[in-house]
Design an enzyme around this catalytic site. Structure first.
Site, PDB file in Angstrom:
ATOM      1  N   ARG A  22     -12.861  45.833 -34.790  1.00 15.97           N
ATOM      2  CA  ARG A  22     -12.886  44.712 -35.746  1.00 15.97           C
ATOM      3  C   ARG A  22     -13.653  45.143 -36.998  1.00 15.97           C
ATOM      4  NH1 ARG A  22     -13.142  41.357 -30.831  1.00 15.97           N
ATOM      5  NH2 ARG A  22     -15.369  41.667 -30.549  1.00 15.97           N
ATOM      6  N   PHE A  38      -1.570  38.878 -31.410  1.00 16.47           N
ATOM      7  CA  PHE A  38      -2.356  38.746 -30.160  1.00 16.47           C
ATOM      8  C   PHE A  38      -3.823  38.542 -30.563  1.00 16.47           C
ATOM      9  CE2 PHE A  38       1.231  41.562 -29.185  1.00 16.47           C
ATOM     10  CZ  PHE A  38       1.829  40.909 -28.117  1.00 16.47           C
ATOM     11  N   ASP A  80      -0.913  34.012 -31.761  1.00 19.56           N
ATOM     12  CA  ASP A  80      -1.203  34.111 -30.321  1.00 19.56           C
ATOM     13  C   ASP A  80      -0.348  33.087 -29.584  1.00 19.56           C
ATOM     14  OD1 ASP A  80      -3.680  35.574 -28.730  1.00 19.56           O
ATOM     15  OD2 ASP A  80      -2.979  33.783 -27.681  1.00 19.56           O
ATOM     16  N   SER A  81      -0.191  33.290 -28.287  1.00 21.94           N
ATOM     17  CA  SER A  81       0.587  32.337 -27.493  1.00 21.94           C
ATOM     18  C   SER A  81      -0.290  31.235 -26.903  1.00 21.94           C
ATOM     19  CB  SER A  81       1.302  33.073 -26.343  1.00 21.94           C
ATOM     20  OG  SER A  81       0.343  33.692 -25.515  1.00 21.94           O
ATOM     21  N   ALA A 123       4.811  36.762 -29.284  1.00 22.00           N
ATOM     22  CA  ALA A 123       4.742  37.836 -30.290  1.00 22.00           C
ATOM     23  C   ALA A 123       5.962  38.747 -30.243  1.00 22.00           C
ATOM     24  CB  ALA A 123       3.469  38.639 -30.085  1.00 22.00           C
ATOM     25  N   CYS A 141      -4.543  48.145 -23.510  1.00 26.54           N
ATOM     26  CA  CYS A 141      -5.690  48.040 -22.594  1.00 26.54           C
ATOM     27  C   CYS A 141      -5.220  48.147 -21.149  1.00 26.54           C
ATOM     28  CB  CYS A 141      -6.484  46.766 -22.854  1.00 26.54           C
ATOM     29  SG  CYS A 141      -5.530  45.269 -22.655  1.00 26.54           S
TER      30      CYS A 141
HETATM   31  N1  SAH Z   1      -7.510  40.864 -30.293  1.00 28.56           N
HETATM   32  C1  SAH Z   1      -8.193  39.867 -29.528  1.00 28.56           C
HETATM   33  C2  SAH Z   1      -7.953  39.994 -28.044  1.00 28.56           C
HETATM   34  C3  SAH Z   1      -6.504  39.905 -27.629  1.00 28.56           C
HETATM   35  S1  SAH Z   1      -6.280  39.604 -25.934  1.00 28.56           S
HETATM   36  C4  SAH Z   1      -9.674  39.891 -29.876  1.00 28.56           C
HETATM   37  O1  SAH Z   1     -10.150  40.844 -30.524  1.00 28.56           O
HETATM   38  O2  SAH Z   1     -10.377  38.960 -29.501  1.00 28.56           O
HETATM   39  C5  SAH Z   1      -4.586  39.326 -25.822  1.00 28.56           C
HETATM   40  C6  SAH Z   1      -4.109  37.997 -26.357  1.00 28.56           C
HETATM   41  O3  SAH Z   1      -2.684  37.977 -26.262  1.00 28.56           O
HETATM   42  C7  SAH Z   1      -4.582  36.767 -25.615  1.00 28.56           C
HETATM   43  O4  SAH Z   1      -5.230  35.905 -26.509  1.00 28.56           O
HETATM   44  C8  SAH Z   1      -3.304  36.089 -25.092  1.00 28.56           C
HETATM   45  O5  SAH Z   1      -3.354  34.679 -25.205  1.00 28.56           O
HETATM   46  C9  SAH Z   1      -2.265  36.645 -26.022  1.00 28.56           C
HETATM   47  N2  SAH Z   1      -0.878  36.739 -25.524  1.00 28.56           N
HETATM   48  C10 SAH Z   1      -0.453  37.059 -24.280  1.00 28.56           C
HETATM   49  N3  SAH Z   1       0.892  37.132 -24.259  1.00 28.56           N
HETATM   50  C11 SAH Z   1       1.332  36.848 -25.513  1.00 28.56           C
HETATM   51  C12 SAH Z   1       2.618  36.784 -26.132  1.00 28.56           C
HETATM   52  N4  SAH Z   1       3.726  37.041 -25.449  1.00 28.56           N
HETATM   53  N5  SAH Z   1       2.680  36.475 -27.434  1.00 28.56           N
HETATM   54  C13 SAH Z   1       1.555  36.224 -28.150  1.00 28.56           C
HETATM   55  N6  SAH Z   1       0.320  36.285 -27.620  1.00 28.56           N
HETATM   56  C14 SAH Z   1       0.202  36.594 -26.324  1.00 28.56           C
END
Ligand code: SAH
Length: 394
Positions: A212, A228, A250-251, A280, A337
């Site tokens: 970040r 995401f 985000d979803s 996404a 991850c």
């Molecule tokens: N980048 C973030 C962490 C991401 S974790 C940070 O720094 O805090 C992954 C995220 O993807 C979660 O918030 C989850 O809700 C989201 N997610 C899971 N499947 C998804 C999809 N198909 N489309 C969009 N978001 C999704």
């Protein structure tokens, strides 16, 4: 207490410090009360009966023993105090002043397999993921209370690893006060609300802190897609770094609600760009808009080794479509991850995506965990977060 004798061909990794012993590596067991079906401390020997290491035995798991030490030391509250103090000293030296939220104990990376402890301002959140560690819950809570003064220790022991260990989820206060619905943390001067009780992981993705901060250094006047986004971590840093516009995607509805509050908390009420809820995969395929920077931080697409093939397809799809939406000279910060997907394989997948997208890209930086997520050199599987910062030519 159980004695475990290894097959001669399976001794080397244990001698070399790998902490995992699978059932297939065990030649025979010796138990003193005749019951080898209980979770307990185990001593591990080579086939010639030389003592090698001490760990935690779970008869229900294929991962039969997780090693704690290669010295003949008692596994008791003092042991946990020493290990946690060792872990905390380094975090305090490295992170004091830059963040009040960090991972205090990173499981195998702190030689405490199955134990995660995250510190969020005045509270600690504890995740006990294995049946062996569960035996020592009280010792861990006492040791933690003594070395890290906090208002409270909250438990978030849940998820897939625990199920595989034959354990039910367990959440709630372990010591002190129960945290309020939202607590506030500060990371590099950026403030965030964190939901310790219900948020994903233990509430926040502490592992992305350095990445970040990296985004903030390249955000000035850029249009950015934070895909995401969870609770908007990258978006807040993007705006503090001077971004022109940020789309936060985000979803999860609760995650986006909190993202909006986090932007507001940092002085970006109603900032340029949108917060969008959706899938996404579909979004990246359908949108027409292009961006200067895209952050792609999906959840783990492969939790188990056998999921890797399917997961690589997902990563390729996401990276291919993200690369198609980058402006010339644009940057893609892309992550995986998934624990079983190696950095090498991830790079190959992203390469395939670049070829199919018809883009020429260079790696400007390799991205990974911050210092509070150490990885044991003896257990490279612990390196779950892999990232690449890529720059597209034209
Ligand atoms: N980048 C973030 C962490 C991401 S974790 C940070 O720094 O805090 C992954 C995220 O993807 C979660 O918030 C989850 O809700 C989201 N997610 C899971 N499947 C998804 C999809 N198909 N489309 C969009 N978001 C999704």
């Amino acid at each position: 207490m159980i004695n475990i004798y290894l097959k001669p061909t399976r001794e080397r990794p244990v001698v070399n410090g790998h902490p995992w012993i699978f059932s297939g590596a065990i030649e025979r067991l010796e138990c003193f009360d005749g019951n080898d079906q209980v979770v307990s401390v185990a001593d591990v020997f080579d086939s010639k009966k030389n003592w090698l290491a001490r760990g935690l035995y779970n008869p229900k798991s294929q991962l039969r023993v997780r090693l704690l030490t290669w010295q003949k030391e008692a596994i008791d509250q003092n042991f946990f105090s020493r290990r946690l103090a060792h872990a905390l000293t380094f975090r305090a030296e490295q992170l004091t002043g830059s963040t009040n939220a960090y991972r205090l104990c990173n499981g195998d990376g702190d030689f405490l397999p199955g134990l995660i402890i995250d510190r969020y301002a005045d509270y600690c959140v504890c995740q006990i993921l294995t049946a062996g560690m569960e035996l020592f819950k009280d010792a861990i809570v006492n040791a933690l209370s003594a070395i890290a003064s906090s208002k409270g220790i909250f438990e978030r022991s849940e998820g897939r690893v625990r199920e595989e260990e034959g354990l039910a989820a367990s959440t709630g206060a372990l010591a002190g006060e129960t945290p309020p619905e939202l607590i506030q943390i500060e990371e590099h001067g950026n403030k965030f609300f964190v939901d310790l009780k219900h948020g994903q992981k233990t509430g926040f993705f502490l592992d992305q802190r350095d990445n970040r901060a990296f985004l903030a250094t390249l955000a000035r006047n850029k249009t950015i897609l934070n895909c995401f986004s969870y609770t908007g971590g990258f978006s807040v840093y993007a705006f503090t770094g001077g971004a022109k516009e940020v789309v936060t995607f985000d979803s999860s509805h609760p995650a986006l609600e909190l993202a909006e509050r986090n932007l507001d908390l940092n002085g970006f009420a109603d900032p340029p760009g949108e917060l969008i809820k959706g899938d996404a995969f579909a979004y990246l395929k359908e949108i027409e808009q292009k961006f200067d920077v895209i952050v792609l931080d999906p959840p783990a697409l492969a939790h188990r080794r056998r999921d890797i093939d399917a997961a690589t397809g997902g990563y390729k799809f996401l990276n291919l479509h993200a690369l198609r939406h980058l402006n010339p000279g644009g940057l893609l910060l892309t992550f995986s991850c998934s624990p079983h997907l190696s950095a090498d394989l991830f790079q190959k997948v992203v390469f395939g995506a670049a070829v199919d997208a018809g883009r020429k890209v260079v790696v400007v930086k390799r991205l990974g965990h911050p210092v509070d997520h150490p990885v044991s050199l003896h257990h490279p599987e612990g390196e779950y977060l892999k990232g690449l910062a890529l720059r597209a030519l034209d």
